[in-house]
Enzyme design. Structure first.
Site: not given
Ligand SMILES: Cc1cc2nc3c(=O)[nH]c(=O)nc-3n(C[C@H](O)[C@H](O)[C@H](O)COP(=O)(O)O)c2cc1C
Length: 297
Positions: A17, A71-73, A130, A191, A265
């Protein structure tokens, strides 16, 4: 053919993702992308209920063997995703998995019930990396938190629920067991690992978000161990990822117990990496069948 939670895939290679923008790729490559789509199932970037801007730049730092992202979603939120992105993702020639993240159970319930009602969606991935704002705990780092969330979501949809595990947990296998007992259909891991980089001159944090997530070949050995221990702990299918860049890497994860693997990646370096990994894996399996090697379970 591979079966993942009752969904038939032409092969075992997914994307991680957030690491492959299929809509941007379609803009660049046109319909050729549909003819040569590099993955056997497409996993969306994680969406949240409300739109998010994401973290301030810089958002990336290249490490000697991978990268750190912060990135911070950033995403359009649920309504924006359904209106703008879902129709385009539904045109992809492979099943669609939508990744969701909620900051409390109410948000998660709305995301899962709404996404779960859409025919275009085959699977739902729960990104639990999170904090639950109600408890302050990282949902996926704590077995009880994970169980509570999955139990609350399980009755809301018949679609398969994949719990994406964070490697930043004391014992990912315990979290996987809790997810299984609460009704998850599969787990995916890993993750990113928490990491940080400093500005070479000022020694201030380089990333706008101060810390970020480490991915790529640097995390492969850690991911392989976690996939192995989680696969031994649960009966559920496991989707393994973390630094996979070749067919041999993919074969290692499958031997460690994964049913499917994901390329993350590596797609930034080579946007066709998913297809290359699949082709290399197929060639390797054909060759290795002659020697019938065992797994490591
Ligand atoms: C730039 C970037 C963005 C990511 N975004 C997400 C995301 O939105 N949701 C998620 O569950 N994982 C996200 N991930 C994690 C990847 O899906 C994957 O779990 C992780 O990077 C390990 O695989 P890799 O080493 O092959 O990249 C992201 C990773 C990167 C590098």
């Amino acid at each position: 053919m591979v079966e993942l939670c009752g969904v038939h895939l032409r092969g075992p290679v997914l994307n991680g993702s957030g690491t492959y923008d299929a809509i941007a790729a379609r803009r660049v490559f046109g319909d050729e992308l549909l003819e040569r789509f590099p993955f056997d199932c497409f996993v969306s970037k994680t969406i949240t209920l409300a739109p998010r801007q994401g973290n301030p730049p810089p958002r990336l730092w290249e490490t000697p063997a991978g990268l750190i992202n912060s990135i911070g979603l950033p995403n359009k939120g649920l309504a924006g995703f359904l209106a703008e992105d879902l129709p385009m993702l539904a045109e992809l020639p492979v099943p669609l998995c939508v990744s969701v993240m909620g900051f409390d159970h109410g948000e998660l319930r709305e995301l899962v019930s709404t996404v779960g009602a859409r025919d275009e969606v085959s699977l739902i991935e729960l990104n639990f990396s999170c904090p639950n704002v109600e408890t302050g705990l990282i949902m996926g780092a704590d077995p009880a938190e994970t169980a509570r969330a999955v139990e609350a979501l399980r009755p809301l949809t018949e679609k398969p629920l994949i719990v994406k595990l964070t490697p930043n947990a004391t014992e990912p296998a315990a979290v996987a067991r809790a997810a299984e007992a609460a009704g998850a259909d599969a787990v995916s891991l890993i993750n990113t690992l928490k990491g940080m980089a400093l500005h070479p001159q000022t020694r201030d944090p380089w990333l706008g978000g101060t810390t970020g997530g480490v991915s790529g070949p640097a995390v492969r050995a850690i991911a392989l161990e976690q996939v192995h221990s989680v696969s031994k702990a649960v009966q559920l299918p496991v989707i393994g990822m973390g630094g996979i860049a070749s067919g041999r890497d993919a074969a290692d994860f499958l031997a460690a117990g994964a049913t499917c693997i994901a390329v993350g990646t590596e797609s930034f370096r080579d946007p066709t990496a998913g297809a290359r990994v699949a082709a290399e894996l197929e060639a390797l399996s054909r060759k290795e069948r002659e020697f019938s090697p065992g797994g490591v379970r």
